[in-house]
Scaffold this motif. Structure first.
Motif, PDB file in Angstrom:
ATOM      1  N   CYS A   1       0.827  -1.205   0.000  1.00 50.36           N
ATOM      2  CA  CYS A   1       0.000   0.000   0.000  1.00 50.36           C
ATOM      3  C   CYS A   1       0.865   1.260   0.000  1.00 50.36           C
ATOM      4  O   CYS A   1       0.440   2.323  -0.475  1.00 50.36           O
ATOM      5  CB  CYS A   1      -0.943   0.000   1.199  1.00 50.36           C
ATOM      6  N   SER A   2       2.062   1.143   0.517  1.00 52.48           N
ATOM      7  CA  SER A   2       2.966   2.307   0.514  1.00 52.48           C
ATOM      8  C   SER A   2       3.409   2.669  -0.895  1.00 52.48           C
ATOM      9  O   SER A   2       3.886   3.785  -1.145  1.00 52.48           O
ATOM     10  CB  SER A   2       4.180   2.016   1.403  1.00 52.48           C
ATOM     11  N   ASP A   3       3.243   1.734  -1.873  1.00 56.42           N
ATOM     12  CA  ASP A   3       3.614   2.004  -3.260  1.00 56.42           C
ATOM     13  C   ASP A   3       2.452   2.610  -4.048  1.00 56.42           C
ATOM     14  O   ASP A   3       2.598   2.918  -5.239  1.00 56.42           O
ATOM     15  CB  ASP A   3       4.074   0.717  -3.943  1.00 56.42           C
ATOM     16  N   ILE A   4       1.281   2.732  -3.414  1.00 59.57           N
ATOM     17  CA  ILE A   4       0.119   3.311  -4.103  1.00 59.57           C
ATOM     18  C   ILE A   4       0.295   4.826  -4.167  1.00 59.57           C
ATOM     19  O   ILE A   4       0.594   5.477  -3.160  1.00 59.57           O
ATOM     20  CB  ILE A   4      -1.181   2.949  -3.367  1.00 59.57           C
ATOM     21  N   GLU A   5       0.106   5.384  -5.341  1.00 56.50           N
ATOM     22  CA  GLU A   5       0.223   6.832  -5.518  1.00 56.50           C
ATOM     23  C   GLU A   5      -1.059   7.497  -5.028  1.00 56.50           C
ATOM     24  O   GLU A   5      -2.148   7.192  -5.516  1.00 56.50           O
ATOM     25  CB  GLU A   5       0.481   7.165  -6.984  1.00 56.50           C
ATOM     26  N   ARG A   6      -0.886   8.422  -4.080  1.00 48.33           N
ATOM     27  CA  ARG A   6      -2.047   9.101  -3.486  1.00 48.33           C
ATOM     28  C   ARG A   6      -2.263  10.436  -4.195  1.00 48.33           C
ATOM     29  O   ARG A   6      -1.359  11.251  -4.315  1.00 48.33           O
ATOM     30  CB  ARG A   6      -1.817   9.320  -1.991  1.00 48.33           C
ATOM     31  N   LEU A   7      -3.485  10.640  -4.687  1.00 48.91           N
ATOM     32  CA  LEU A   7      -3.849  11.885  -5.354  1.00 48.91           C
ATOM     33  C   LEU A   7      -4.779  12.678  -4.448  1.00 48.91           C
ATOM     34  O   LEU A   7      -5.571  12.084  -3.693  1.00 48.91           O
ATOM     35  CB  LEU A   7      -4.540  11.594  -6.684  1.00 48.91           C
ATOM     36  N   ASP A   8      -4.684  14.047  -4.583  1.00 54.57           N
ATOM     37  CA  ASP A   8      -5.508  14.911  -3.718  1.00 54.57           C
ATOM     38  C   ASP A   8      -5.413  14.405  -2.283  1.00 54.57           C
ATOM     39  O   ASP A   8      -6.427  14.182  -1.605  1.00 54.57           O
ATOM     40  CB  ASP A   8      -6.969  14.930  -4.170  1.00 54.57           C
ATOM     41  N   ASP A   9      -4.177  14.276  -1.857  1.00 54.51           N
ATOM     42  CA  ASP A   9      -3.917  13.630  -0.576  1.00 54.51           C
ATOM     43  C   ASP A   9      -4.556  14.386   0.580  1.00 54.51           C
ATOM     44  O   ASP A   9      -4.592  15.611   0.597  1.00 54.51           O
ATOM     45  CB  ASP A   9      -2.413  13.507  -0.353  1.00 54.51           C
ATOM     46  N   GLU A  10      -5.139  13.610   1.471  1.00 50.36           N
ATOM     47  CA  GLU A  10      -5.705  14.154   2.698  1.00 50.36           C
ATOM     48  C   GLU A  10      -4.791  13.707   3.837  1.00 50.36           C
ATOM     49  O   GLU A  10      -4.649  12.499   4.098  1.00 50.36           O
ATOM     50  CB  GLU A  10      -7.122  13.641   2.920  1.00 50.36           C
ATOM     51  N   SER A  11      -4.159  14.651   4.505  1.00 50.90           N
ATOM     52  CA  SER A  11      -3.143  14.318   5.506  1.00 50.90           C
ATOM     53  C   SER A  11      -3.700  13.543   6.688  1.00 50.90           C
ATOM     54  O   SER A  11      -2.970  12.846   7.388  1.00 50.90           O
ATOM     55  CB  SER A  11      -2.463  15.604   6.012  1.00 50.90           C
ATOM     56  N   ASN A  12      -5.000  13.650   6.890  1.00 52.35           N
ATOM     57  CA  ASN A  12      -5.584  12.959   8.043  1.00 52.35           C
ATOM     58  C   ASN A  12      -5.952  11.510   7.729  1.00 52.35           C
ATOM     59  O   ASN A  12      -6.412  10.766   8.598  1.00 52.35           O
ATOM     60  CB  ASN A  12      -6.831  13.695   8.521  1.00 52.35           C
TER      61      ASN A  12
END
Length: 409
Positions: free
Chosen positions: A326-337
């Motif tokens: 899951c750490s390799d999944i690219e996060r878009l419009d990331d929500e820090s929470n």
């Protein structure tokens, strides 16, 4: 006048006696008359009913009489005005009996002013039977003739399913069932009518019952629905995807057709029926569905079992599972929470052996839109998975999701 008063009294008495003798001997003398075909009215049948008995013979008898009386009274008597009364109220069991009768003159003649001189019979013969009621004689419908090709009938609908029969026990006990015969020749629409029935015994012989048997209804309203009939081929629509082309999938429908009925208008143009769409990208193993086909309005499935089985199998394909961190999944419009609540996600890739073997873990690009694809209700985010553009393989089992932890909650 005083001298002749006794003489006048004596004269008046003689005149009165003379008038009385004249009236009795000339004007209204006693006489006799013969009257034939006097109807006998039987009374007391309500008492028979209370003992489960009924009159089954003797009600239409007549008698001939000779009657004496004054001529003025005898002129009032004839076979219409005079009646004989026979009372059966004292009979308490079935059998044949001889019953006495009495004359009943019209209201204009007192019964004491006439007398019976002679008659052809002092008694009448009657027959009494045990009475039986059967409230639920079943009604059945039998069909004769043949419907035209392309038409079918449904079960008849009756205004009543049973008959109530009352009558002499020896007759009522013979009844087994009532049968209505419906002719189907040339019928292309619903048959409806008030129809007569036949009463049959246990050997299916028609009974000829006496008038003493009464039935609750003389006819039964019958409706036999008749409609068009057609065998419709069933069809499944396959959508290629997930590395599978249509040639890689085989779909067997059992049964392959269904029998339907309806109006001519409802069946017009109904040459096949699409019962399911299957996206091949959703499945990589053999699948079986049992469904009930949805039919257009006014169309009825005539199969005893309305369900259909669909079996899907694949050929010429293989699958490969990739475990992605899951750490390799690219996060878009990331929500820090938001953090992923899982460590890995397993992605299934399918295609030909060569196409699947050509894919490596590094070729799989996974993105997660943490804003637009996050579902706060389930606390999951839907992943987008992309293979190389020139790959003949595909991802199956989508959509894939990953559990998310909201650090603020």
């Amino acid at each position: 006048m005083q001298k002749h008063k006794p003489l006048a009294f004596l004269l008046a008495l003689l005149v009165s006696i003379g008038l009385w003798v004249y009236a009795v001997t000339v004007v209204n003398p006693n006489d006799t008359v013969r009257i034939s075909d006097i109807k006998v009215r039987i009374i007391g049948t309500s008492e028979l009913d209370s003992n489960n008995l009924m009159l089954t013979g003797g009600e239409n008898q007549t008698v001939n009489v000779e009657i004496a009386g004054r001529r003025s009274d005898l002129k009032e008597l004839n076979s219409t005005s005079l009646e004989a009364i026979a009372d059966v109220s004292n009979i308490d069991r079935a059998g044949s009996y001889e019953v006495s009768w009495t004359l009943d003159p019209p209201s204009t003649v007192a019964s004491g002013d006439i007398s019976l001189v002679s008659t052809n019979s002092n008694k009448i013969s009657v027959h009494i039977s045990e009475k039986k009621e059967r409230p639920e004689i079943p009604i059945e419908v039998e069909y004769e003739g043949t419907l035209p090709d392309g038409y079918v009938r449904d079960p008849a609908v009756l205004s009543t399913e049973t008959l109530s029969v009352v009558g002499p026990t020896e007759e009522v006990e013979k009844i087994s069932r009532a049968v209505i015969t419906v002719n189907l020749d040339d019928a292309t629409e619903t048959l409806t009518d008030d129809m007569a029935y036949r009463l049959l015994d246990e050997n299916d012989e028609e009974l000829e019952l006496s008038s003493y048997v009464s039935v609750s209804v003389p006819t039964v309203h019958v409706s036999v629905p008749v409609s068009c009939y057609k065998q419709i081929p069933l069809k499944v629509s396959l959508i290629a995807g997930g590395g599978a082309e249509l040639r890689n999938a085989k779909c067997v429908i059992e049964p392959s057709t269904i029998a339907v009925s309806g109006s001519e208008e409802a069946l017009r143009g109904l040459d096949e029926l699409l019962i399911k769409e299957i996206d091949l990208a959703q499945y990589y193993e053999e699948q079986t569905w049992t469904i009930t086909p949805e039919l257009p309005a006014g169309v009825t499935n005539r199969a005893a079992d309305p369900t259909v089985k669909i079996n899907l199998t694949f050929s010429g394909l293989t699958i490969k599972k990739f475990t992605i961190k899951c750490s390799d999944i690219e996060r878009l419009d990331d929500e820090s929470n938001l953090d992923f609540g899982e460590q890995t996600v397993v992605i299934i890739v399918r295609g030909t052996v060569d196409a699947v073997n050509a894919i490596t873990e590094d070729d799989i690009i996974i993105t997660a839109d943490m804003k637009n694809d996050y579902d706060p209700a389930t606390k999951t985010v839907t992943l987008k998975i992309q293979l190389p553009a020139d790959s003949k393989a595909g991802v199956v089992g989508a959509p894939y999701t990953v559990q998310v932890i909201d650090k603020n909650s």
